[in-house]
Enzyme design. Sequence first.
Site, PDB file in Angstrom:
ATOM      1  N   CYS B  60       5.994  65.734 -22.397  1.00 50.09           N
ATOM      2  CA  CYS B  60       5.668  66.494 -21.185  1.00 50.09           C
ATOM      3  C   CYS B  60       5.221  65.574 -20.046  1.00 50.09           C
ATOM      4  O   CYS B  60       5.084  64.370 -20.218  1.00 50.09           O
ATOM      5  CB  CYS B  60       4.565  67.494 -21.500  1.00 50.09           C
ATOM      6  SG  CYS B  60       3.011  66.718 -21.969  1.00 50.09           S
ATOM      7  N   ALA B  63       2.197  63.448 -20.708  1.00 49.81           N
ATOM      8  CA  ALA B  63       2.524  62.252 -21.495  1.00 49.81           C
ATOM      9  C   ALA B  63       3.074  61.162 -20.588  1.00 49.81           C
ATOM     10  O   ALA B  63       2.771  59.978 -20.773  1.00 49.81           O
ATOM     11  CB  ALA B  63       3.526  62.592 -22.594  1.00 49.81           C
ATOM     12  N   ARG B  94      -0.033  54.242 -28.255  1.00 50.99           N
ATOM     13  CA  ARG B  94       1.128  53.726 -27.536  1.00 50.99           C
ATOM     14  C   ARG B  94       1.269  52.215 -27.608  1.00 50.99           C
ATOM     15  O   ARG B  94       2.311  51.671 -27.312  1.00 50.99           O
ATOM     16  CB  ARG B  94       1.084  54.181 -26.069  1.00 50.99           C
ATOM     17  CG  ARG B  94       2.345  53.805 -25.322  1.00 50.99           C
ATOM     18  CD  ARG B  94       2.564  54.670 -24.103  1.00 50.99           C
ATOM     19  NE  ARG B  94       3.684  54.177 -23.344  1.00 50.99           N
ATOM     20  CZ  ARG B  94       3.588  53.518 -22.206  1.00 50.99           C
ATOM     21  NH1 ARG B  94       2.403  53.284 -21.666  1.00 50.99           N
ATOM     22  NH2 ARG B  94       4.670  53.103 -21.581  1.00 50.99           N
ATOM     23  N   HIS B 193       5.934  60.782 -14.666  1.00 49.41           N
ATOM     24  CA  HIS B 193       6.021  59.437 -14.080  1.00 49.41           C
ATOM     25  C   HIS B 193       6.025  59.549 -12.556  1.00 49.41           C
ATOM     26  O   HIS B 193       5.302  58.832 -11.855  1.00 49.41           O
ATOM     27  CB  HIS B 193       7.319  58.724 -14.486  1.00 49.41           C
ATOM     28  CG  HIS B 193       7.556  58.638 -15.962  1.00 49.41           C
ATOM     29  ND1 HIS B 193       8.806  58.772 -16.511  1.00 49.41           N
ATOM     30  CD2 HIS B 193       6.704  58.431 -16.993  1.00 49.41           C
ATOM     31  CE1 HIS B 193       8.725  58.646 -17.826  1.00 49.41           C
ATOM     32  NE2 HIS B 193       7.463  58.441 -18.143  1.00 49.41           N
TER      33      HIS B 193
END
Lengths: 507, 477
Positions: B60, B63, B94, B193
Amino acid sequence: MPQNADNILDHNELFNQPEYLALREAKRVFEDARPVAEVKNIEDWTKSWEYREMNFKREALTVNPAKACQPLGAVLCAAGFEGTLPYGHGSQGCIAYFRSHFNRHFKEPSSCVSDSMTEDAAVFGGLNNMVDGLANAYNLYKPKMIAVSTTCMAEVIGDDLDSFIKTAKTKGSIPEDFSVPFAHTPSFVGSHVTGYDNMMKGVLTHFWEGQERKEGAGINVMGGFDGYCVGNNREIKRMLGLMGVEYTLLSDPSDVFDTPANGEFQMFNGGTKLDDVKAALNAKATVSLQGYSTDKSCDYAAAKGQEVVKLHCPIGITATDKFLMEVSRITGKAIPAELELERGRLVDALADSQAYLHGKKFAVYGDPDMVYGLTAFLLEIGAEPTHLLCSSAPKGWEETMQALLDSSPFGKEAKLYPGKDLWHMRSLLATEPADFVFGNTHGKQLEQDTGVPLIRVGFPIFDRHHHHRYPIWGYQGSLNVLVKVLDKIFDELDRNSINGVSFEFVR
Amino acid sequence: MSSDIVAQNKALIEEVLAVYPEKAAKKRAKHLNVYEEGKPDCGVKSNIKSLPGVMTIRGCAYAGAKGVVWGPIKDMVHVSHGPVGCGQYSWGTRRNYAGGKNGVDSWVGMQITSDFQEKDIVFGGDKKLDKMLDEINTLFPLSRGISIMSECPIGLIGDDIEAVAKKKGKECGKTIVPVRCEGFRGVSQSLGHHIANDMVRDWVLDKGKATHETGPYDVAIIGDYNIGGDAWSSRILLEEMGLRVVAQWSGDGTLAEMEKTPKVKLNLLHCYRSMNYISRHMEEKYGIPWVEYNFFGPSKIAASLREIASHFDDTIKEGAERVIAKYQPMVDAVIAKFKPRLDKKTVMLYVGGLRPRHTIGAYEDLGMEVVGVGYEFAHNDDYQRTAKDIKEGTLIYDDVSGFELEKFAEKIQPDLVGSGIKEKYIFQKMGIPFRQMHSWDYSGPYHGYDGFAIFARDMDMAINSPVWKMTKAPWNK
């Protein structure tokens, strides 16, 4: 040049080479990095009593909690039923997170679909997503059951699962008689433990509601949210098998999270048979091995006329005795000699090792039943629980825990911290160190920051492999916990030995 | 031969689509294709909503914004604003390495959340946020700033996090950034992003705080998240060729580095998908050119070093040649060691928005062949770029479902699948060697020459592990 084809360095060694140490040091100029002394001062201050008091005053901020959100628990519960595909109604990112969380813990596939609600669903509701989602999931994955839970997006906009699923059936997404139990699992209420309970209740309601109960001789067993379900469920089934008890383990993901690497991927494997779930209404009693994690489900079983026994992780002699004796009492089946022999062997093991355990101080954090179970075990082996912390503590947990502590002279020093997090625990361990701390992988930061060695018992365990394959419940499981504790104690003795002293072959 | 593959793979796509309900099959058909040489792109639609119920691998916007772009900035506190889960599941998984003392002058390894309860949903969470920001400043005095990463409920209950951020920023004098990355926004991580880039633009760059001395060779690394140390094994090459790396975005990065970036001479963009937005912004507003580069595998590294150097004078051009020459013997030895073990082995890739195309060269340096490529959250421009790197007959799958990827691999039987944690164990059960290509499977770095040695070793140990020979019991032969 650090790298060499004949000796390829991994990250742990590569970045310790002089080239890289210099690179990172030089980078500090661009970072406007704080002076090393200033950082050290603040670090020391964060471990002070003054900081601890400030830390415990916070009201809005949560730092490093030891809990997750409801739908995670719902997905684990759903995965434990035969041919069942867990389904998340709401945002798709949540489902990606649940799956990867279980992947990292079990080192196994984790199947779950989402109906991928986005902005338009936020405005108009997610009915269309449900209608298409059930049809697609049913056709692609051919499950025997789809168990629906919600993400917080769907909860905030108030989607109604019951009516959505009915509408989807009317529209032909799935056959009318196809089982779609559901649970509303708002992530802003309770924790993963609550979500497990809600899904269990949802499944039971689906199969039991409106059915007539005819009491039989069998019992139901519920494991609750359990990261050790692979090892534990098999151990519980083995013990019940030895007793010759007729039972249904309600939600059993032990096989779906432990499929063989034999060239074939099995999305569904094992799990509680759906017919058995139906028939479980007729059980004489329901025994929960994690009462907090199955609270409402137990109430539901009780409301249907079953006797309910709530335990809190049978770790250790006393707790396992209690489990077996309750099962024996309810079913009339004797506890066989084989289990008594195992019990005797565990007592023998404890006797062999008790001198190393006596008086050792342990901090514990984890799920409410887990903290109870580990604390009871500590009291029984003469160790002293100190800081007992539960981020997901439900109402009544503190009182029940206090009663447990009051029952033993070894519980006098212990303090309870319901609703606190691991940044609180850091302050506790920094100001009043314990000898060891029981916890999940996240506790490795506590170990690094405070020097208190972590014994990994909890969920998730990401950084060690295969722990979940070994039970921690029952006499055999308790032996596993005991060995974990002893290994850490002996490793620490060796590690801290000084020149010529304490570094011994025989312990 | 190659037209056979095209026909075979087209038949495979049809076979997979046949299982879907009609409406879904029609939609999925647009995302699957077989590449035919000479075409300008891969011939698939992308960046479109995932179908409900198919088991998309996507995540999503949160994230993308918290996990990818902002989370690695180490000297800021990143608040997962909303219920406890999102921050919990993305906590420390991550592998974006960062220096510093956890909870003292670095917060990359922390899960900091407002842990919303029912009352916060009903009455709104702005007051809680206000108080929380004070508590952060009290308990984490060395933090340079705070980002507020919105989870789903924030955008649905009408909270005004921008007002809170503005007010508290003024009060404490630190950078406080509200990020509207609710998970239901957009169709994947990708919008996260973009939103995160825009917030860097509005709340960091536009404040113009940098006062440092600049130099003629100042560059910034953009879109390297330092997975397993990738940014460091990249930076070392850039510095060796004479460039001054002023900033890393955002792996092991800091607020100060972001602030300094509008004064660099050239932005070096590795992950185009997640940070092209801020690169374009800096080009438009500050006149900074940007260049895409690829630090996977020696062929692409050498080409990239030369491309980067072409933006500078001879000092840097000579530097690039010096660096290439320096590492060539090591690279030759690595290839000599591993290529015989990997030659002609086939790979199927399914990763995020960059690596399916960026790693092709590294596989080819080892003699391997990429036969299937797909992205979780790529856009059309990513598939256009990909077309340059793939061969006739390559199977293309955008936003693949679990069902499709499994069926494709079952039929194609590649020697290696490179994808994520959710796929890893599925393929290993099937007896197909696998490497996680998001996290480098707890290995790495894979960037740069030092990283390539590790990459080559890892691919070899995955494919040539003796374990794969044991999946069938000998008595069943």
